[in-house]
Design a protein around this motif. Structure first.
Motif, PDB file in Angstrom:
ATOM      1  N   GLN A  31       0.813  -1.208   0.000  1.00 20.17           N
ATOM      2  CA  GLN A  31       0.000   0.000   0.000  1.00 20.17           C
ATOM      3  C   GLN A  31       0.854   1.270   0.000  1.00 20.17           C
ATOM      4  OE1 GLN A  31      -2.373   1.996  -0.663  1.00 20.17           O
ATOM      5  NE2 GLN A  31      -3.992   1.142   0.604  1.00 20.17           N
ATOM      6  N   GLY A  32       0.288   2.328  -0.569  1.00 22.71           N
ATOM      7  CA  GLY A  32       0.954   3.624  -0.550  1.00 22.71           C
ATOM      8  C   GLY A  32       0.840   4.293   0.810  1.00 22.71           C
ATOM      9  N   LEU A  33       1.196   5.564   0.856  1.00 28.20           N
ATOM     10  CA  LEU A  33       1.219   6.314   2.110  1.00 28.20           C
ATOM     11  C   LEU A  33      -0.191   6.471   2.670  1.00 28.20           C
ATOM     12  CD1 LEU A  33       3.116   7.937   4.029  1.00 28.20           C
ATOM     13  CD2 LEU A  33       2.511   9.964   2.676  1.00 28.20           C
ATOM     14  N   THR A 102       4.431   4.999  -2.359  1.00 25.02           N
ATOM     15  CA  THR A 102       5.349   4.697  -1.255  1.00 25.02           C
ATOM     16  C   THR A 102       5.569   3.194  -1.131  1.00 25.02           C
ATOM     17  OG1 THR A 102       4.634   6.670  -0.043  1.00 25.02           O
ATOM     18  CG2 THR A 102       5.701   4.929   1.236  1.00 25.02           C
ATOM     19  N   GLY A 103       4.525   2.415  -1.382  1.00 23.79           N
ATOM     20  CA  GLY A 103       4.673   0.960  -1.356  1.00 23.79           C
ATOM     21  C   GLY A 103       5.658   0.468  -2.394  1.00 23.79           C
ATOM     22  N   GLY A 104       5.767   1.191  -3.508  1.00 26.85           N
ATOM     23  CA  GLY A 104       6.749   0.837  -4.521  1.00 26.85           C
ATOM     24  C   GLY A 104       8.170   1.107  -4.064  1.00 26.85           C
ATOM     25  N   SER A 105       8.351   2.165  -3.286  1.00 27.81           N
ATOM     26  CA  SER A 105       9.675   2.439  -2.719  1.00 27.81           C
ATOM     27  C   SER A 105      10.097   1.294  -1.813  1.00 27.81           C
ATOM     28  CB  SER A 105       9.642   3.754  -1.932  1.00 27.81           C
ATOM     29  OG  SER A 105       9.311   4.847  -2.755  1.00 27.81           O
ATOM     30  N   ILE A 106       9.159   0.820  -0.995  1.00 26.34           N
ATOM     31  CA  ILE A 106       9.448  -0.309  -0.101  1.00 26.34           C
ATOM     32  C   ILE A 106       9.679  -1.580  -0.909  1.00 26.34           C
ATOM     33  CG2 ILE A 106       8.508  -1.728   1.768  1.00 26.34           C
ATOM     34  CD1 ILE A 106       6.896   0.784   2.620  1.00 26.34           C
ATOM     35  N   ALA A 107       8.901  -1.760  -1.975  1.00 21.60           N
ATOM     36  CA  ALA A 107       9.020  -2.963  -2.800  1.00 21.60           C
ATOM     37  C   ALA A 107      10.379  -3.067  -3.476  1.00 21.60           C
ATOM     38  CB  ALA A 107       7.908  -2.981  -3.844  1.00 21.60           C
ATOM     39  N   GLN A 108      11.026  -1.939  -3.733  1.00 20.81           N
ATOM     40  CA  GLN A 108      12.370  -1.987  -4.313  1.00 20.81           C
ATOM     41  C   GLN A 108      13.345  -2.654  -3.344  1.00 20.81           C
ATOM     42  OE1 GLN A 108      13.285   2.097  -5.709  1.00 20.81           O
ATOM     43  NE2 GLN A 108      11.077   2.288  -6.056  1.00 20.81           N
ATOM     44  N   HIS A 109      13.285  -2.260  -2.080  1.00 16.26           N
ATOM     45  CA  HIS A 109      14.120  -2.924  -1.068  1.00 16.26           C
ATOM     46  C   HIS A 109      13.755  -4.403  -0.970  1.00 16.26           C
ATOM     47  CE1 HIS A 109      16.089   0.611   0.778  1.00 16.26           C
ATOM     48  NE2 HIS A 109      14.966   1.247   0.501  1.00 16.26           N
ATOM     49  N   PHE A 110      12.467  -4.683  -0.954  1.00 14.91           N
ATOM     50  CA  PHE A 110      11.993  -6.054  -0.821  1.00 14.91           C
ATOM     51  C   PHE A 110      12.531  -6.931  -1.953  1.00 14.91           C
ATOM     52  CE2 PHE A 110       8.903  -9.313  -1.930  1.00 14.91           C
ATOM     53  CZ  PHE A 110       8.651  -9.926  -0.709  1.00 14.91           C
ATOM     54  N   VAL A 118       9.702 -12.968  -4.458  1.00 12.72           N
ATOM     55  CA  VAL A 118       8.951 -12.206  -5.478  1.00 12.72           C
ATOM     56  C   VAL A 118       9.079 -12.911  -6.819  1.00 12.72           C
ATOM     57  CG1 VAL A 118      10.924 -10.635  -5.759  1.00 12.72           C
ATOM     58  CG2 VAL A 118       8.684  -9.986  -6.630  1.00 12.72           C
ATOM     59  N   ARG A 119       7.934 -13.149  -7.454  1.00 10.14           N
ATOM     60  CA  ARG A 119       7.921 -13.769  -8.776  1.00 10.14           C
ATOM     61  C   ARG A 119       7.993 -12.698  -9.855  1.00 10.14           C
ATOM     62  NH1 ARG A 119       5.199 -15.808 -13.081  1.00 10.14           N
ATOM     63  NH2 ARG A 119       3.589 -14.226 -12.777  1.00 10.14           N
ATOM     64  N   ARG A 120       7.063 -11.747  -9.801  1.00 11.43           N
ATOM     65  CA  ARG A 120       7.083 -10.596 -10.703  1.00 11.43           C
ATOM     66  C   ARG A 120       6.791  -9.340  -9.891  1.00 11.43           C
ATOM     67  NH1 ARG A 120       6.695 -10.895 -16.452  1.00 11.43           N
ATOM     68  NH2 ARG A 120       7.308 -12.988 -17.104  1.00 11.43           N
ATOM     69  N   LEU A 121       7.387  -8.237 -10.311  1.00 15.14           N
ATOM     70  CA  LEU A 121       7.283  -6.985  -9.571  1.00 15.14           C
ATOM     71  C   LEU A 121       6.688  -5.903 -10.463  1.00 15.14           C
ATOM     72  CD1 LEU A 121       8.010  -5.089  -7.135  1.00 15.14           C
ATOM     73  CD2 LEU A 121      10.248  -4.778  -8.228  1.00 15.14           C
ATOM     74  N   VAL A 122       5.662  -5.223  -9.949  1.00 12.56           N
ATOM     75  CA  VAL A 122       5.093  -4.066 -10.631  1.00 12.56           C
ATOM     76  C   VAL A 122       5.316  -2.838  -9.754  1.00 12.56           C
ATOM     77  CG1 VAL A 122       3.003  -2.980 -11.540  1.00 12.56           C
ATOM     78  CG2 VAL A 122       3.323  -5.464 -11.769  1.00 12.56           C
ATOM     79  N   LEU A 123       6.024  -1.849 -10.268  1.00 13.07           N
ATOM     80  CA  LEU A 123       6.182  -0.572  -9.585  1.00 13.07           C
ATOM     81  C   LEU A 123       5.121   0.364 -10.150  1.00 13.07           C
ATOM     82  CD1 LEU A 123      10.075  -0.237  -9.442  1.00 13.07           C
ATOM     83  CD2 LEU A 123       8.508  -1.111  -7.700  1.00 13.07           C
ATOM     84  N   HIS A 124       4.036   0.511  -9.399  1.00 13.67           N
ATOM     85  CA  HIS A 124       2.848   1.221  -9.848  1.00 13.67           C
ATOM     86  C   HIS A 124       2.945   2.672  -9.397  1.00 13.67           C
ATOM     87  CE1 HIS A 124      -1.846   1.602  -9.450  1.00 13.67           C
ATOM     88  NE2 HIS A 124      -1.335   2.430 -10.350  1.00 13.67           N
ATOM     89  N   SER A 125       3.203   3.559 -10.344  1.00 20.29           N
ATOM     90  CA  SER A 125       3.346   4.987 -10.032  1.00 20.29           C
ATOM     91  C   SER A 125       4.356   5.198  -8.918  1.00 20.29           C
ATOM     92  CB  SER A 125       1.982   5.592  -9.665  1.00 20.29           C
ATOM     93  OG  SER A 125       1.087   5.500 -10.743  1.00 20.29           O
ATOM     94  N   SER A 126       5.541   4.638  -9.112  1.00 22.87           N
ATOM     95  CA  SER A 126       6.608   4.714  -8.115  1.00 22.87           C
ATOM     96  C   SER A 126       7.954   4.684  -8.822  1.00 22.87           C
ATOM     97  CB  SER A 126       6.499   3.543  -7.130  1.00 22.87           C
ATOM     98  OG  SER A 126       7.448   3.660  -6.095  1.00 22.87           O
ATOM     99  N   ALA A 127       8.921   5.412  -8.272  1.00 22.22           N
ATOM    100  CA  ALA A 127      10.256   5.465  -8.845  1.00 22.22           C
ATOM    101  C   ALA A 127      11.290   5.348  -7.720  1.00 22.22           C
ATOM    102  CB  ALA A 127      10.456   6.757  -9.635  1.00 22.22           C
TER     103      ALA A 127
END
Length: 277
Positions: A31-33, A102-110, A118-127
């Motif tokens: 989830q985002g912020l 914000t969840g995408g920022s965390i997902a990068q570390h993850f 993680v099988r596949r990763l989607v960075l949804h509106s996150s950089a």
């Protein structure tokens, strides 16, 4: 009309979740912020579950936020480790991950630190980093939150979406005023600390030098008018991740949504996808 079943509660480690969908595959949305780390209810639940309702037929979707009671100084990497512990205990298999904002920022570390989960990763509106403007505004939100000025905090968060000129600016100001008013009428968060800790952690987040450590197939998908990240940041994020795919929608803001978004995400995460039932 069939009514969707949406359940909520807490997963391993006390992590709040909302779950929907009846498919045989599994996807976890970071989830985002949020202003409070708790299961989504009311309008936030409606909007977030609606964005991902296209997954219902093929997936069980879990929208998961951070555990409540984050200590001061907690980092996005610490939060990623919490997600890893939860996924290991709850699912025990690699899952598809969608990290939104914000969840995408965390997902990068993850994805970099826990590639086996993680099988596949989607960075949804996150950089890999927030824009300078977004950092300033989020820190302003944190300042209001510390003082428990919730109406001002809601208004400040919406203010980043204001266009610069013309009638759209007037409409955006009106929307900002409306959201700040509704924020004042809603139940105020009991404790501002989770919001403040998360904002401070994201303010320090810059994953550019570690993007190459993400080995999962990755999709970076966003609108080129996103108010939290620039088009250049999305392009640099995708370029830094080995074999990542980039999709940008012209004229779209934050978060990306709509029929094209739904089709593109589903095509990506179902490609060569085994059923994890």
């Amino acid at each position: 009309m069939h009514r969707r079943k949406i359940t909520n509660g807490h997963l391993h480690g006390g992590m709040p979740f909302n779950q929907f969908g009846t498919g045989s595959r599994m996807v976890v949305v970071f989830q985002g912020l949020l202003f409070e780390n708790k299961p989504l209810t009311g309008l936030p639940s409606f909007f977030m579950t609606r964005i991902y309702r296209f997954l219902d037929a093929e997936y069980k979707t879990y929208i998961v936020t951070r555990r409540p009671g984050l200590p001061n100084g907690y980092t996005l990497q610490n939060m990623a480790d919490d997600y890893a512990d939860m996924i290991r205990e709850e699912f025990g298999v690699p899952v598809d991950i969608i990290g939104v904002s914000t969840g995408g920022s965390i997902a990068q570390h993850f994805a970099a630190d826990h590639p086996d989960q993680v099988r596949r990763l989607v960075l949804h509106s996150s950089a890999y980093v927030l824009s300078d403007e977004a950092k300033i505004i989020q820190m302003r939100v944190a300042k209001f939150a510390r003082r428990r000025h919730w109406r001002a905090a809601y208004g400040a968060m919406m203010g980043i979406s204001n266009p610069k000129k013309g009638a759209k600016r007037y409409l955006a100001k009106s929307l900002t005023w409306l959201v700040s008013l509704l924020g004042g009428l809603m139940d105020a968060p009991k404790d501002p600390s989770d919001l403040v800790v998360t904002i401070e952690a994201e303010d320090k987040h810059d994953f550019r030098d570690r993007l190459s450590e993400i080995t999962a197939p990755t999709l970076v998908i966003a609108g080129d008018r996103d108010p939290f990240y620039t088009e250049a940041l999305f392009r640099e994020t995708a370029a830094g991740i080995p074999n990542a795919k980039l999709i940008l929608y012209k004229g779209m803001g934050h978060p990306a949504s709509g029929k094209r978004f739904e089709r593109d995400v589903l095509d990506f995460i179902t490609e060569d996808s085994p059923k994890n039932d």
